[in-house]
Design an enzyme around this catalytic site. Structure first.
Site, mmCIF file in Angstrom:
data_model
loop_
_atom_site.group_PDB
_atom_site.id
_atom_site.type_symbol
_atom_site.label_atom_id
_atom_site.label_comp_id
_atom_site.label_asym_id
_atom_site.label_seq_id
_atom_site.Cartn_x
_atom_site.Cartn_y
_atom_site.Cartn_z
ATOM 1 N N TYR A 56 0.147 -8.698 9.626
ATOM 2 C CA TYR A 56 0.268 -10.106 9.285
ATOM 3 C C TYR A 56 -0.948 -10.892 9.794
ATOM 4 O O TYR A 56 -1.033 -11.257 10.967
ATOM 5 C CB TYR A 56 1.547 -10.706 9.862
ATOM 6 C CG TYR A 56 2.829 -10.021 9.425
ATOM 7 C CD1 TYR A 56 2.879 -9.272 8.249
ATOM 8 C CD2 TYR A 56 3.985 -10.115 10.188
ATOM 9 C CE1 TYR A 56 4.052 -8.639 7.851
ATOM 10 C CE2 TYR A 56 5.160 -9.499 9.786
ATOM 11 C CZ TYR A 56 5.192 -8.760 8.619
ATOM 12 O OH TYR A 56 6.356 -8.136 8.229
ATOM 13 N N HIS A 145 6.340 0.663 9.762
ATOM 14 C CA HIS A 145 6.101 -0.372 8.765
ATOM 15 C C HIS A 145 5.677 0.235 7.431
ATOM 16 O O HIS A 145 4.590 0.786 7.309
ATOM 17 C CB HIS A 145 5.008 -1.326 9.276
ATOM 18 C CG HIS A 145 4.958 -2.634 8.562
ATOM 19 N ND1 HIS A 145 3.985 -3.570 8.802
ATOM 20 C CD2 HIS A 145 5.774 -3.179 7.622
ATOM 21 C CE1 HIS A 145 4.199 -4.635 8.045
ATOM 22 N NE2 HIS A 145 5.276 -4.412 7.316
#
Length: 328
Positions: A56, A145
């Site tokens: 992110y 992830h």
């Protein structure tokens, strides 16, 4: 705000969690002051679970979240981050090429390169780098992830390393976060994960998590955190041009969303409130994760969660064929 324990771990999360992708400049830039204010608003509303990832904003989300939480009592909140992408610095002559354009969806300068790495060494390096960016002493939950295209390495190298880190107390709970259900179900069946983060697959428009994931979690005493409850926008504001899973919504789905909206509003309930509440009724679901980029968005989500949803609303959705019979 109610808290739920993740599987058999000691980690408890609030039903509403703060998704920190947006404060990592997802799609558009967020000023540092606004990012800090959003985290502060979440705290004031009783949110005590905060989720981030190196992906992110090339670490920007982790840095901002760590700074915003720095003076909060460490035992008072839960923080999760993710492994699977490590950030390699770009050479000085390559840094910033492309200016401030989108870097895989994030409006940040291209100072680093994301590199997939689900090796044991990659997992440990990722955790160490995240701790440094966060400026914190521990991570409560570590997720694999998006291991979609790296299944064997994820199961045979990354997962065992997370298990070691949990045993050593470096992390409190472990799991995987994905936008699909099949591999998450495999993690529940074949490993000792505490929790899985499932985005977009248990919503008012997509109940595919009921086909295996949620029953498996319930049967094994594991937990599910549900993200993407608005399916990237369609369930927040169904209109022509609205997005579903980050692309333009097909007309058939737009029509279905508008039909659901008509039912919820007929009961005096905003569609967004129904979308937020819907996953929480399943016994395996520990909480919902909502990405927010401003104090107003945080306060809105918290207010929606506090609304009462009449049982008759769900009954009518089922009667209209808009929810599966076992979907709520």
């Amino acid at each position: 705000m109610r808290r739920n324990r993740l599987g058999s771990s000691a980690v408890e999360v609030t039903e509403l969690s703060f998704g920190a992708a947006a404060i990592g400049n997802l799609f558009t830039a967020v000023e540092p002051e606004q990012a800090a204010a959003a985290v502060a608003a979440a705290w004031d509303e009783g949110v005590r679970y905060f989720d981030t990832a190196p992906h992110y904003g090339l670490g920007l989300s982790e840095r901002r979240l760590g700074e915003a939480l720095r003076d909060r009592p460490r035992d008072a909140y839960v923080l999760s981050t993710k492994v699977g992408r490590v950030l390699d610095p770009l050479p000085a002559d390559a840094t910033g090429r492309g200016g401030d354009g989108l870097s895989e969806g994030f409006a940040v300068p291209a100072t680093h390169r994301r590199r997939w790495d689900f090796s044991a060494d990659g997992v440990r390096r990722s955790i160490e780098d995240s701790l440094e960016r966060l400026g914190l002493d521990r991570i409560d939950i570590a997720y694999l992830h998006d291991p979609d295209d790296h299944a064997e390495t994820a199961f045979h190298e990354a997962y065992p390393e997370l298990e070691k880190l949990r045993a050593q107390g470096v992390v409190g709970a472990i799991g995987a976060g994905m936008n699909q259900t099949a591999m998450l179900t495999r993690f529940l069946r074949d490993t000792d994960v505490d929790v899985v983060l499932c985005a977009g697959r248990y919503t008012l428009l997509d109940q595919s998590a009921l086909n295996g994931l949620l029953p498996e979690a319930a049967a094994r005493g594991r937990s599910v955190v549900v993200g993407g409850v608005f399916n990237s926008g369609l369930l927040a504001d169904p209109r022509p041009g609205a997005t579903y899973d980050y692309t333009a919504a097909p007309l058939s789905l737009l029509d279905r969303a508008l039909r659901i909206k008509a039912v919820t509003e007929g009961h005096g309930v905003p569609l967004r409130a129904a979308a937020l509440h819907y996953p929480l009724a399943h016994p395996a679901v520990a909480g919902v994760l909502v990405g927010t980029r401003s104090p107003d968005e945080v306060r809105d989500a918290a207010a929606l969660l506090r609304r009462e949803i009449p049982d008759e609303l769900w009954d009518e959705l089922r009667a209209e064929g808009l929810l599966t019979e076992n979907g709520h």
